[in-house]
Design an enzyme around this catalytic site. Structure first.
Site, mmCIF file in Angstrom:
data_model
loop_
_atom_site.group_PDB
_atom_site.id
_atom_site.type_symbol
_atom_site.label_atom_id
_atom_site.label_comp_id
_atom_site.label_asym_id
_atom_site.label_seq_id
_atom_site.Cartn_x
_atom_site.Cartn_y
_atom_site.Cartn_z
ATOM 1 N N GLU B 245 -9.544 8.698 -12.626
ATOM 2 C CA GLU B 245 -9.198 10.067 -12.981
ATOM 3 C C GLU B 245 -8.080 10.107 -14.024
ATOM 4 O O GLU B 245 -6.950 9.762 -13.744
ATOM 5 C CB GLU B 245 -8.756 10.835 -11.728
ATOM 6 C CG GLU B 245 -8.293 12.249 -11.981
ATOM 7 C CD GLU B 245 -9.302 13.117 -12.732
ATOM 8 O OE1 GLU B 245 -10.450 12.686 -12.941
ATOM 9 O OE2 GLU B 245 -8.923 14.212 -13.135
ATOM 10 N N GLU B 370 6.766 3.708 -8.782
ATOM 11 C CA GLU B 370 7.088 2.281 -8.820
ATOM 12 C C GLU B 370 5.821 1.464 -9.066
ATOM 13 O O GLU B 370 5.825 0.485 -9.817
ATOM 14 C CB GLU B 370 7.759 1.839 -7.511
ATOM 15 C CG GLU B 370 9.201 2.326 -7.351
ATOM 16 C CD GLU B 370 9.303 3.821 -7.116
ATOM 17 O OE1 GLU B 370 8.382 4.408 -6.522
ATOM 18 O OE2 GLU B 370 10.318 4.425 -7.537
HETATM 19 C C1 LIG Z 1 2.084 15.072 0.169
HETATM 20 C C2 LIG Z 1 1.315 13.795 0.306
HETATM 21 C C3 LIG Z 1 -0.071 13.829 0.343
HETATM 22 C C4 LIG Z 1 -0.812 12.665 0.511
HETATM 23 N N1 LIG Z 1 -2.170 12.745 0.620
HETATM 24 C C5 LIG Z 1 -2.882 11.641 0.930
HETATM 25 C C6 LIG Z 1 -4.256 11.724 1.245
HETATM 26 O O1 LIG Z 1 -4.848 12.787 1.219
HETATM 27 N N2 LIG Z 1 -4.928 10.606 1.591
HETATM 28 C C7 LIG Z 1 -4.320 9.397 1.623
HETATM 29 O O2 LIG Z 1 -4.983 8.411 1.911
HETATM 30 N N3 LIG Z 1 -3.004 9.261 1.337
HETATM 31 C C8 LIG Z 1 -2.267 10.368 1.006
HETATM 32 N N4 LIG Z 1 -0.908 10.262 0.738
HETATM 33 C C9 LIG Z 1 -0.277 8.959 0.907
HETATM 34 C C10 LIG Z 1 0.260 8.354 -0.349
HETATM 35 O O3 LIG Z 1 -0.757 7.820 -1.115
HETATM 36 C C11 LIG Z 1 1.291 7.303 0.099
HETATM 37 O O4 LIG Z 1 2.396 8.010 0.562
HETATM 38 C C12 LIG Z 1 1.680 6.375 -1.018
HETATM 39 O O5 LIG Z 1 0.638 5.479 -1.278
HETATM 40 C C13 LIG Z 1 2.964 5.599 -0.714
HETATM 41 O O6 LIG Z 1 2.886 4.938 0.514
HETATM 42 P P1 LIG Z 1 4.037 5.085 1.607
HETATM 43 O O7 LIG Z 1 4.306 6.531 1.790
HETATM 44 O O8 LIG Z 1 3.622 4.306 2.779
HETATM 45 O O9 LIG Z 1 5.320 4.452 0.965
HETATM 46 P P2 LIG Z 1 5.676 2.898 0.890
HETATM 47 O O10 LIG Z 1 4.502 2.155 0.338
HETATM 48 O O11 LIG Z 1 6.255 2.446 2.163
HETATM 49 O O12 LIG Z 1 6.791 2.930 -0.203
HETATM 50 C C14 LIG Z 1 8.154 3.341 0.021
HETATM 51 C C15 LIG Z 1 8.898 3.236 -1.295
HETATM 52 O O13 LIG Z 1 8.882 1.871 -1.737
HETATM 53 C C16 LIG Z 1 8.278 1.758 -2.981
HETATM 54 N N5 LIG Z 1 7.491 0.528 -3.023
HETATM 55 C C17 LIG Z 1 6.518 0.142 -2.177
HETATM 56 N N6 LIG Z 1 6.027 -1.055 -2.521
HETATM 57 C C18 LIG Z 1 6.706 -1.425 -3.629
HETATM 58 C C19 LIG Z 1 6.663 -2.568 -4.479
HETATM 59 N N7 LIG Z 1 5.804 -3.575 -4.287
HETATM 60 N N8 LIG Z 1 7.518 -2.608 -5.520
HETATM 61 C C20 LIG Z 1 8.379 -1.595 -5.730
HETATM 62 N N9 LIG Z 1 8.480 -0.500 -4.983
HETATM 63 C C21 LIG Z 1 7.640 -0.418 -3.941
HETATM 64 C C22 LIG Z 1 7.414 2.981 -3.131
HETATM 65 O O14 LIG Z 1 7.173 3.312 -4.483
HETATM 66 C C23 LIG Z 1 8.240 4.024 -2.428
HETATM 67 O O15 LIG Z 1 9.215 4.499 -3.303
HETATM 68 C C24 LIG Z 1 -0.155 11.426 0.564
HETATM 69 C C25 LIG Z 1 1.237 11.381 0.485
HETATM 70 C C26 LIG Z 1 1.973 12.547 0.389
HETATM 71 C C27 LIG Z 1 3.465 12.447 0.350
#
Ligand SMILES: Cc1cc2nc3c(=O)[nH]c(=O)nc-3n(C[C@H](O)[C@H](O)[C@H](O)COP(=O)(O)OP(=O)(O)OC[C@H]3O[C@@H](n4cnc5c(N)ncnc54)[C@H](O)[C@@H]3O)c2cc1C
Lengths: 360, 383
Positions: B245, B370
């Site tokens: 996309e 990130e």
């Molecule tokens: C409002 C909202 C709607 C969403 N809707 C959907 C949905 O419909 N379906 C779905 O499947 N998911 C959905 N998501 C999930 C979203 O895709 C995840 O929140 C996202 O992939 C980040 O994962 P996490 O929240 O577990 O953060 P984490 O992966 O735990 O990350 C925490 C922080 O660490 C950073 N980080 C993680 N790994 C690394 C790395 N290797 N190097 C540097 N920095 C890193 C991240 O950028 C972030 O700042 C939604 C999220 C939100 C907030």
């Protein structure tokens, strides 16, 4: 809308790149050229003239190539990439632009035998002395002012700015921090030729010429930013600390990514501004130039500062090249209006439109 | 290089502008303009209006209702839609599962799901993220075990947007726990959310809403026919989905509209407060740079190649969206303390804080910023 260069434009870029690389393949070329007066390579200047680069934006009748801001931008970008110290923007784009527009003879500039410098005021006043015009006052810095064969002067005449040319004026030369040359120019009843009608307000003409020069500077900055990022990327790959390449430290890789974002945002705006100059009306061109100059200044400062930081100590040495890029970017930021100047202009106008629409 | 749109593209834009501002129901566009939450019915109605005009899914293959548009035309389509306060087609349907099914589904799966996906007869939810698999999505654990002609699914998804509306959920599930690489044991499975064993639990967010949910699967029996493509190839389809996309990824149209409205809300302050005017001018210049970059990316992607530069757009675009909602919040000041009409504050101040808080998510979802930096560093800079 498309951002692609034509085959002809690419050929021009390759030709200019080829020529410049003969002298400026490494930073030693710039170092050598800026070591003595006039602060650039006169031989390179002549070769640029032979290639037609110094007449690029002038009409064909005036001995030029009849090219537009896009081509000018390409050349400036190549000069920025290698930090070529030749005064292309000042002499050709700014002074040449003003002279060509007034219908003055620019063939000498195109041929590389007349080098003009821009004396942009404020501080110079023009008055009639009998049947001739004379200038009083003093301006500094005038880029390449000592070497110049001809000064293109903005002077106040009867309350509004007007344009004059003169080959006179007392010049005191000095070096600038980026290795260039500038002068303090003093007039004291110095005879000058009016360029156009000296009683008419030349503000619009001057602003438009400055806009074209601003966009050219922004292109020069773009070339310098692009090289500074390339060098930083290479350094992150090559330099090892703590038993691994610096690129393995995510914090550093991410900062390089942000430099790339800065570069691409600048590239879009600067390319666009040269298209507006080529295709829009003058008011649009002037505004687009402020936008491009602001963007180039912001991205240039970001990239210049980070390039040094990510290089560590070596980034600060005159011996290594990356610091020279930061110096040049800093200089360009302050020429023809700094960030604050352009931001203030744009801010003053921000209530006058609902949106900025680049697609026409 | 050319500044102006070709006459064809200019006409194309005018036509779309006319359509969006006259044919999409007023009450829907007004809701968007008031920055209020749309109901499910409004989102579905809006998508059906677009579908009826044949412009709901231009990114799909033509035989399934897509359009043979250039990337620039798709860009124009998206930005005009946002500028007219038309809600874009439900992203899970139009940008996510639809293209995957069209590209990898069997003929039977295509025929069964694509028409209903296009006209929002099915509301899709995206079941990718799990509590222990966020950015590291391949660490997901929800299992699907083959039992005859069914899969039995157990596990938990989280952050599932609009799961409360969801008819179906497309999921990534682990079908081979012993695969040598964790990416290799994942499949792409479509699950009817009315199947026994599926439970949805809302999660309250700091913006005051509960857009996102937890979805639990307990011995959920899913017909094996609902598998998209091949078993254990799901990671490939997911990457296709996430990378595919581009149109509108920078959110320029919506941000532009909001910044323009904010000028109206600022009123005289724009003249009286030079720092505020400077904030506007700077954001406007950032917006211009991002808009131009998205046009460049669209133009350069005409050869169909993946554009790593779209990471620049995600990164810069989400930061700009956040900055503009922050500006609006600052404009509202104390007036923005409550969304409750009882406070008597101007209507535009009510959504200021919720939308500022909500938009903090823009740099987290869709591949966090990130992750985008990682892509730029790795793919573009070669670090
Ligand atoms: C409002 C909202 C709607 C969403 N809707 C959907 C949905 O419909 N379906 C779905 O499947 N998911 C959905 N998501 C999930 C979203 O895709 C995840 O929140 C996202 O992939 C980040 O994962 P996490 O929240 O577990 O953060 P984490 O992966 O735990 O990350 C925490 C922080 O660490 C950073 N980080 C993680 N790994 C690394 C790395 N290797 N190097 C540097 N920095 C890193 C991240 O950028 C972030 O700042 C939604 C999220 C939100 C907030």
């Amino acid at each position: 809308m498309d951002f692609d260069h034509t085959d002809e434009q690419r050929a021009l870029r390759d030709a200019v790149r080829g020529l410049l690389s003969k002298t400026y393949a490494t930073i030693d070329g710039r170092r050598e050229a800026t070591a003595g007066d006039p602060g650039f390579d006169e031989g390179m200047w002549s070769r640029l003239a032979e290639m037609g680069v110094l007449g690029l934006p002038f009409p064909e009748e005036a001995g030029g190539m009849g090219a537009g801001p896009v081509e000018v931008g390409l050349v400036a970008e190549e000069m920025g990439r290698v930090l070529a110290p030749e005064p292309f923007v000042e002499a050709v784009v700014l002074c040449g632009g003003l002279l060509a527009r007034a219908g003055a003879d620019v063939s000498g500039i195109a041929e590389g035998v007349v080098l003009p410098a821009y004396v942009g005021g404020p501080g110079v006043a023009a008055r009639c002395d009998g049947d001739r015009w004379v200038l009083d006052g003093s301006v500094s810095p005038v880029l390449n002012g000592a070497r110049a064969d001809l000064l293109v002067v903005v002077a106040e005449a009867g309350g509004t700015p007007a344009l004059f040319t003169t080959a006179q004026g007392e010049r005191t030369s000095f070096s600038t921090y980026d290795g260039g040359r500038a002068a303090r120019v003093t007039f004291d009843g110095t005879a000058a030729e009016p360029l156009g009608d000296p009683t008419a307000d030349a503000t619009g003409t001057i602003e438009y010429a400055r806009a074209r020069a601003r966009v050219a500077y922004a292109h020069e900055a773009l070339g310098a930013m692009e090289r500074a990022l390339e060098m930083t990327r290479d350094h992150l790959r090559d330099r090892h600390q703590f038993g691994k390449p610096l690129s393995a430290f995510q914090n550093l890789a991410f900062r390089a990514s942000d430099m790339y974002v800065s570069l691409e945002l600048a590239r879009s705006t600067v390319l666009w501004a040269s298209m507006v100059l080529a295709d829009g009306d003058e008011a649009e061109g002037i505004e687009a130039a402020s936008r491009a100059k602001l963007r180039a200044a912001e991205s240039g400062r970001h990239i210049g500062q980070e390039a040094i930081q990510l290089h560590g100590g070596i980034g600060l040495t005159m011996e290594y090249q990356v610091g020279h890029y930061a110096m040049r970017l800093t200089t360009i930021e302050h020429l023809l209006g700094d960030r604050r100047h352009h931001l203030a202009r744009l801010a003053a106008a921000v209530g006058g439109h609902r949106t900025v629409d680049p697609l026409r | 290089m050319k500044l102006r749109l070709s006459p064809e593209d200019a006409a194309f834009r005018a036509e779309l502008r006319e359509f969006f501002t006259t044919q999409v129901p007023r009450h829907i566009r007004d809701t968007v303009a008031a920055r209020e939450d749309l109901t499910k019915e409004q989102m579905v109605e809006s998508m059906r209006t677009l579908d009826a005009a044949g412009i709901a899914v231009p990114n799909w293959p033509v035989e399934w209702g897509g359009k043979d548009w250039t990337p620039l035309q798709r860009h124009i389509w998206h930005e005009e839609m946002r500028a007219a306060c038309v809600p874009p087609p439900i992203t899970f349907n139009a940008s996510m599962v639809g293209p995957v099914i069209a590209a990898f589904g069997s003929q039977q799966v295509k025929e069964r799901f694509l028409p209903a996906t296009r006209n929002a007869g099915i509301w899709w939810s995206q079941g990718f993220s799990e509590p222990d698999a966020g950015s590291d999505l391949a660490a997901l654990r929800t299992s699907a075990v083959r039992d005859g002609d069914h899969y039995v699914v157990n596990g938990q998804k989280t952050w599932t947007s609009y799961a409360q509306y969801g008819d179906w959920i497309f999921t990534l599930v682990r079908t081979d726990p012993d695969a040598p690489r964790k990416q290799a044991g994942i499949s792409f499975l479509l699950i009817d959310m009315t199947t026994p064993g599926v439970t949805v639990r809302p999660i309250r967010l700091i913006d005051g809403g509960s857009l996102v949910n937890e979805v639990f699967f307990q011995d959920v029996r899913v017909p094996a026919d609902n598998l998209v493509g091949q078993e254990n190839h799901g990671w490939h389809y997911a990457k296709f989905l996430l990378g595919n996309e581009r149109a509108g990824i920078a959110g320029v149209g919506g941000t532009k509209w909001l910044l323009a409205e904010a000028k109206t809300w600022a009123g005289d302050r724009l003249r009286e407060d030079p720092l505020l005017a400077a904030d506007f001018a700077r954001l406007e210049n950032d917006l211009l740079a991002i808009e131009l970059t998205s046009i460049r990316v669209a133009a350069e992607s005409s050869d169909g190649k993946a554009q790593p530069a779209s990471s620049v757009l995600k990164l810069a675009g989400s930061e700009l969206q956040q900055a503009v909602t922050e500006l609006v919040l600052n404009l509202a000041g104390e007036q923005g303390l409550s969304s409750d009409p009882a406070a008597g504050a101007p209507a535009w101040t009510r959504p200021a804080a919720p939308s500022y808080l909500h938009l903090r998510a823009a740099s987290i979802y869709g591949g966090s910023n990130e992750v985008q930096r990682q892509i730029i560093a790795g793919t573009i800079l070669g670090l």
